[in-house]
Scaffold this motif. Structure first.
Motif, PDB file in Angstrom:
ATOM      1  N   ARG A 157       0.780  -1.177   0.036  1.00 52.88           N
ATOM      2  CA  ARG A 157       0.026  -0.001   0.018  1.00 52.88           C
ATOM      3  C   ARG A 157       0.685   1.247  -0.048  1.00 52.88           C
ATOM      4  O   ARG A 157       0.370   2.404  -0.670  1.00 52.88           O
ATOM      5  N   GLY A 158       1.942   1.325   0.672  1.00 50.50           N
ATOM      6  CA  GLY A 158       2.671   2.480   1.126  1.00 50.50           C
ATOM      7  C   GLY A 158       3.698   2.565  -0.211  1.00 50.50           C
ATOM      8  O   GLY A 158       3.633   3.563  -0.923  1.00 50.50           O
ATOM      9  N   ASP A 159       4.525   1.639  -0.613  1.00 46.68           N
ATOM     10  CA  ASP A 159       5.652   1.804  -1.567  1.00 46.68           C
ATOM     11  C   ASP A 159       5.276   1.692  -2.642  1.00 46.68           C
ATOM     12  O   ASP A 159       5.644   2.251  -3.847  1.00 46.68           O
ATOM     13  N   TRP A 160       3.966   0.811  -2.922  1.00 41.81           N
ATOM     14  CA  TRP A 160       3.584   0.350  -4.180  1.00 41.81           C
ATOM     15  C   TRP A 160       2.330   1.000  -4.710  1.00 41.81           C
ATOM     16  O   TRP A 160       1.792   0.677  -5.737  1.00 41.81           O
ATOM     17  N   GLN A 161       1.619   1.576  -3.849  1.00 38.04           N
ATOM     18  CA  GLN A 161       0.345   2.020  -4.046  1.00 38.04           C
ATOM     19  C   GLN A 161      -0.678   1.114  -4.735  1.00 38.04           C
ATOM     20  O   GLN A 161      -1.465   1.454  -5.577  1.00 38.04           O
ATOM     21  N   LEU A 162      -0.766  -0.219  -4.196  1.00 41.02           N
ATOM     22  CA  LEU A 162      -1.331  -1.287  -4.825  1.00 41.02           C
ATOM     23  C   LEU A 162      -2.645  -1.294  -3.946  1.00 41.02           C
ATOM     24  O   LEU A 162      -2.954  -1.096  -2.747  1.00 41.02           O
ATOM     25  N   ASP A 163      -3.902  -1.612  -4.747  1.00 38.06           N
ATOM     26  CA  ASP A 163      -5.081  -1.795  -3.974  1.00 38.06           C
ATOM     27  C   ASP A 163      -5.233  -3.291  -3.551  1.00 38.06           C
ATOM     28  O   ASP A 163      -5.539  -4.313  -4.274  1.00 38.06           O
ATOM     29  N   ILE A 164      -5.107  -3.557  -2.287  1.00 45.78           N
ATOM     30  CA  ILE A 164      -5.076  -4.986  -1.824  1.00 45.78           C
ATOM     31  C   ILE A 164      -6.335  -5.212  -1.260  1.00 45.78           C
ATOM     32  O   ILE A 164      -6.956  -4.600  -0.195  1.00 45.78           O
ATOM     33  N   ALA A 165      -7.105  -6.312  -1.873  1.00 49.87           N
ATOM     34  CA  ALA A 165      -8.492  -6.428  -1.360  1.00 49.87           C
ATOM     35  C   ALA A 165      -8.729  -7.722  -0.445  1.00 49.87           C
ATOM     36  O   ALA A 165      -9.634  -7.848   0.374  1.00 49.87           O
ATOM     37  N   GLY A 166      -7.567  -8.484  -0.335  1.00 46.99           N
ATOM     38  CA  GLY A 166      -7.778  -9.600   0.709  1.00 46.99           C
ATOM     39  C   GLY A 166      -6.599 -10.492   0.640  1.00 46.99           C
ATOM     40  O   GLY A 166      -5.627 -10.312   0.056  1.00 46.99           O
ATOM     41  N   LEU A 167      -6.840 -11.601   0.934  1.00 55.31           N
ATOM     42  CA  LEU A 167      -5.786 -12.791   1.091  1.00 55.31           C
ATOM     43  C   LEU A 167      -6.082 -14.191   0.307  1.00 55.31           C
ATOM     44  O   LEU A 167      -7.648 -14.365   0.268  1.00 55.31           O
ATOM     45  N   MET A 168      -5.401 -15.140  -0.149  1.00 57.00           N
ATOM     46  CA  MET A 168      -5.730 -15.893  -0.832  1.00 57.00           C
ATOM     47  C   MET A 168      -4.779 -16.835  -0.443  1.00 57.00           C
ATOM     48  O   MET A 168      -3.616 -16.849   0.004  1.00 57.00           O
ATOM     49  N   CYS A 169      -5.367 -18.454  -0.443  1.00 58.75           N
ATOM     50  CA  CYS A 169      -4.309 -19.377  -0.202  1.00 58.75           C
ATOM     51  C   CYS A 169      -4.620 -20.907  -0.772  1.00 58.75           C
ATOM     52  O   CYS A 169      -5.777 -20.934  -1.283  1.00 58.75           O
ATOM     53  N   ILE A 170      -3.847 -21.589  -0.996  1.00 54.07           N
ATOM     54  CA  ILE A 170      -4.093 -23.015  -1.370  1.00 54.07           C
ATOM     55  C   ILE A 170      -3.215 -23.888  -0.212  1.00 54.07           C
ATOM     56  O   ILE A 170      -2.149 -23.864  -0.040  1.00 54.07           O
ATOM     57  N   PRO A 171      -4.211 -24.707   0.616  1.00 53.48           N
ATOM     58  CA  PRO A 171      -3.531 -25.396   1.643  1.00 53.48           C
ATOM     59  C   PRO A 171      -2.827 -26.508   1.405  1.00 53.48           C
ATOM     60  O   PRO A 171      -2.672 -26.984   0.322  1.00 53.48           O
ATOM     61  N   PRO A 172      -1.698 -27.118   2.181  1.00 54.23           N
ATOM     62  CA  PRO A 172      -1.003 -28.102   1.571  1.00 54.23           C
ATOM     63  C   PRO A 172      -1.908 -29.322   1.405  1.00 54.23           C
ATOM     64  O   PRO A 172      -3.007 -29.715   2.028  1.00 54.23           O
ATOM     65  N   ALA A 173      -1.322 -29.938   0.257  1.00 60.65           N
ATOM     66  CA  ALA A 173      -2.293 -31.078  -0.196  1.00 60.65           C
ATOM     67  C   ALA A 173      -1.988 -32.290   0.957  1.00 60.65           C
ATOM     68  O   ALA A 173      -1.171 -32.428   1.490  1.00 60.65           O
ATOM     69  N   GLY A 174      -3.125 -33.017   0.887  1.00 58.47           N
ATOM     70  CA  GLY A 174      -3.197 -34.264   1.694  1.00 58.47           C
ATOM     71  C   GLY A 174      -3.382 -34.129   3.476  1.00 58.47           C
ATOM     72  O   GLY A 174      -3.205 -34.750   4.101  1.00 58.47           O
ATOM     73  N   GLU A 175      -3.541 -32.564   3.679  1.00 60.97           N
ATOM     74  CA  GLU A 175      -3.760 -32.294   4.829  1.00 60.97           C
ATOM     75  C   GLU A 175      -5.273 -31.798   5.355  1.00 60.97           C
ATOM     76  O   GLU A 175      -5.968 -31.270   4.295  1.00 60.97           O
ATOM     77  N   ASP A 176      -5.653 -31.799   6.409  1.00 61.41           N
ATOM     78  CA  ASP A 176      -7.207 -31.420   6.616  1.00 61.41           C
ATOM     79  C   ASP A 176      -6.992 -29.640   6.516  1.00 61.41           C
ATOM     80  O   ASP A 176      -6.157 -29.173   6.972  1.00 61.41           O
ATOM     81  N   PRO A 177      -7.825 -29.342   5.357  1.00 60.33           N
ATOM     82  CA  PRO A 177      -7.593 -27.818   5.142  1.00 60.33           C
ATOM     83  C   PRO A 177      -8.299 -26.620   6.286  1.00 60.33           C
ATOM     84  O   PRO A 177      -7.854 -25.667   6.244  1.00 60.33           O
ATOM     85  N   ALA A 178      -9.194 -27.347   6.891  1.00 55.40           N
ATOM     86  CA  ALA A 178      -9.847 -26.453   7.781  1.00 55.40           C
ATOM     87  C   ALA A 178      -9.039 -25.574   8.704  1.00 55.40           C
ATOM     88  O   ALA A 178      -9.138 -24.381   8.837  1.00 55.40           O
ATOM     89  N   PRO A 179      -8.040 -26.107   9.567  1.00 51.10           N
ATOM     90  CA  PRO A 179      -7.315 -25.308  10.318  1.00 51.10           C
ATOM     91  C   PRO A 179      -6.433 -24.183   9.609  1.00 51.10           C
ATOM     92  O   PRO A 179      -6.174 -23.096  10.146  1.00 51.10           O
ATOM     93  N   HIS A 180      -5.784 -24.633   8.188  1.00 53.67           N
ATOM     94  CA  HIS A 180      -5.427 -23.692   7.143  1.00 53.67           C
ATOM     95  C   HIS A 180      -6.375 -22.516   6.914  1.00 53.67           C
ATOM     96  O   HIS A 180      -5.966 -21.325   6.771  1.00 53.67           O
ATOM     97  N   PHE A 181      -7.646 -23.092   6.529  1.00 54.76           N
ATOM     98  CA  PHE A 181      -8.438 -21.893   6.297  1.00 54.76           C
ATOM     99  C   PHE A 181      -8.836 -20.964   7.286  1.00 54.76           C
ATOM    100  O   PHE A 181      -8.916 -19.920   7.288  1.00 54.76           O
ATOM    101  N   ARG A 182      -8.930 -21.564   8.550  1.00 52.95           N
ATOM    102  CA  ARG A 182      -9.329 -20.719   9.722  1.00 52.95           C
ATOM    103  C   ARG A 182      -7.956 -19.871  10.349  1.00 52.95           C
ATOM    104  O   ARG A 182      -8.196 -18.478  10.506  1.00 52.95           O
TER     105      ARG A 182
END
Ligand SMILES: *Cc1c(COP(=O)(O)O)cnc(C)c1O
Length: 226
Positions: A157-182
């Motif tokens: 936001r400061g150095d690059w003046q980008l419009d940051i709307a949120g976060l994205m993730c891909i949880p590790p394969a083969g693991e329960d994704p819920a703790p990562h989502f939380r």
């Protein structure tokens, strides 16, 4: 009144929308707060056109080149379609990406932030970005480390003046994704970000339960990729 048989794709689309609504309701959420991104990578333009004709507007693609071959023609008919980049972006593709996409979901390193910033300043086309977080701290995986997200957001936001709307993730394969989502949801809340892109064909229900505002679904909609 003769009823028109739905194509297999439209049947899957309706079923998916129903499943999203059910998962949202179960989580005590408004189903309108969960946006479905139809991930069309490795599928031709025809099924995309079919979903557009049915009123769907949000799509995801992994590769700049593939999207460039598919989407400009569709956009002529549907100027309000919204195309998200959900795959890794190389800095030498930034120019094409900024011209082609409406949202970049895979902002994962300072060098890319600088290149996006430069291109957006040059063209005057400002598109929102999501920071990709390496939520499982996997050594080989792209993304900002969770503990570095706050500093990176401030620099975006400061150095690059980008419009940051949120976060994205891909949880590790083969693991329960819920703790990562939380954890991603908690991190977004800490940072005051509301847009949460998480959940795919196999785990979108869990993602909705954990607060996803955007799920990215390919296989459950378009079928298997070769
Ligand atoms: C391919 C892909 C998806 C869609 O995956 P499906 O399992 O086919 O639903 C979602 N997100 C990203 C980042 C992808 O690369």
């Amino acid at each position: 009144m003769g009823s028109i048989a739905l194509t297999a794709l439209l049947e899957r689309y309706r079923a998916l929308k129903d499943a999203i609504a059910a998962a949202a309701q179960e989580a005590g959420r408004d189903s309108a707060s969960v946006e479905l991104l139809a991930v069309s990578k490795m599928h031709p333009a025809e099924p995309v056109a079919e979903l557009l004709a049915a009123g769907h507007r949000h799509f995801g693609e992994n590769r700049v080149q593939e999207a460039a071959g598919k989407y400009p023609a569709l956009r002529e008919t549907y100027p309000d379609l919204c195309l998200h980049l959900i795959g890794p972006l190389q800095t030498n593709k930034v120019r094409d990406a900024v011209a082609l996409f409406d949202v970049i979901e895979t902002l994962d390193r300072p060098k890319l932030a600088a290149a996006l910033s430069k291109e957006m300043a040059l063209t005057g086309r400002r598109i929102p970005c999501l920071i990709e977080v390496n939520i499982g701290a996997e050594p080989q995986k792209a993304g900002i480390a969770p503990e570095e997200a706050e500093d990176f957001l401030a620099r975006c936001r400061g150095d690059w003046q980008l419009d940051i709307a949120g976060l994205m993730c891909i949880p590790p394969a083969g693991e329960d994704p819920a703790p990562h989502f939380r954890r991603l949801a908690a991190l977004a809340a800490d940072l005051g970000l509301t847009d949460l892109s998480m959940g795919m064909s196999g785990d979108y229900r869990e993602a909705i339960a954990c607060g996803a505002t955007r799920i990215r679904v390919g296989t459950a909609l378009f079928g298997r990729r070769d």
